[in-house]
Design an enzyme around this catalytic site. Structure first.
Site, PDB file in Angstrom:
ATOM      1  N   TYR A  61       0.822  -1.217   0.000  1.00 42.63           N
ATOM      2  CA  TYR A  61       0.000   0.000   0.000  1.00 42.63           C
ATOM      3  C   TYR A  61       0.851   1.260   0.000  1.00 42.63           C
ATOM      4  CZ  TYR A  61       0.780   0.671   5.044  1.00 42.63           C
ATOM      5  OH  TYR A  61       1.345   0.885   6.278  1.00 42.63           O
ATOM      6  N   CYS A  62       0.192   2.365  -0.371  1.00 46.30           N
ATOM      7  CA  CYS A  62       0.796   3.696  -0.331  1.00 46.30           C
ATOM      8  C   CYS A  62      -0.309   4.687   0.048  1.00 46.30           C
ATOM      9  CB  CYS A  62       1.452   4.050  -1.672  1.00 46.30           C
ATOM     10  SG  CYS A  62       0.296   4.190  -3.049  1.00 46.30           S
ATOM     11  N   ARG A  63      -0.191   5.927  -0.362  1.00 38.86           N
ATOM     12  CA  ARG A  63      -1.195   6.928  -0.004  1.00 38.86           C
ATOM     13  C   ARG A  63      -2.503   6.705  -0.772  1.00 38.86           C
ATOM     14  NH1 ARG A  63      -2.588  11.784  -2.343  1.00 38.86           N
ATOM     15  NH2 ARG A  63      -3.722  13.185  -0.954  1.00 38.86           N
ATOM     16  N   GLY A  65      -2.660   4.459  -3.837  1.00 41.54           N
ATOM     17  CA  GLY A  65      -2.696   3.218  -4.599  1.00 41.54           C
ATOM     18  C   GLY A  65      -1.846   3.200  -5.850  1.00 41.54           C
ATOM     19  N   ILE A  91      -3.993   4.430   1.747  1.00 39.13           N
ATOM     20  CA  ILE A  91      -4.295   5.005   3.072  1.00 39.13           C
ATOM     21  C   ILE A  91      -5.539   5.897   3.021  1.00 39.13           C
ATOM     22  CG2 ILE A  91      -3.458   6.823   4.640  1.00 39.13           C
ATOM     23  CD1 ILE A  91      -2.044   4.541   5.513  1.00 39.13           C
TER      24      ILE A  91
END
Length: 105
Positions: A61-63, A65, A91
């Site tokens: 995951y990241c901020r 996607g 997130i």
């Protein structure tokens, strides 16, 4: 084509205590702002960190996607595995759908 998992599916896996590796491909300063517990391996470090990817299924995951989708594609191709998933919406989606106390930035 990369595989994706929704924040609701991830939350169910966490609640069921399923075995998987959760990887955060954001930068350290981003993890300090909002954290859902993943192991920090920034996107730029992924190529030299393949040895940190275990045998369990992986969720990246990241901020939002995008970076995690890039990392997921790279990992799938280089590790030749089909049990690596991108967290759809990252997130931001987690904050919207699961835990509003997670800061959106």
């Amino acid at each position: 084509m990369i595989k994706e998992i929704t924040v609701n599916e991830l939350n169910q896996c966490l609640n069921a205590k399923k075995e998987f590796q959760l990887i955060d491909v954001r930068e350290p300063h981003e993890k300090a702002i909002a954290d859902i517990g993943g192991e920090l391996i920034p996107l730029s470090s992924i190529p030299k960190s393949l040895n940190r990817i275990g045998k369990k299924p992986v969720v990246v995951y990241c901020r939002s996607g995008k970076r995690s989708a890039d990392a997921t594609q790279y990992l799938q191709q280089n590790l030749k595995r089909d049990d690596i998933y991108n967290l759809k919406g990252g997130i931001l989606a987690w904050s919207d759908e699961i835990d509003s106390s997670i800061v959106k930035y």
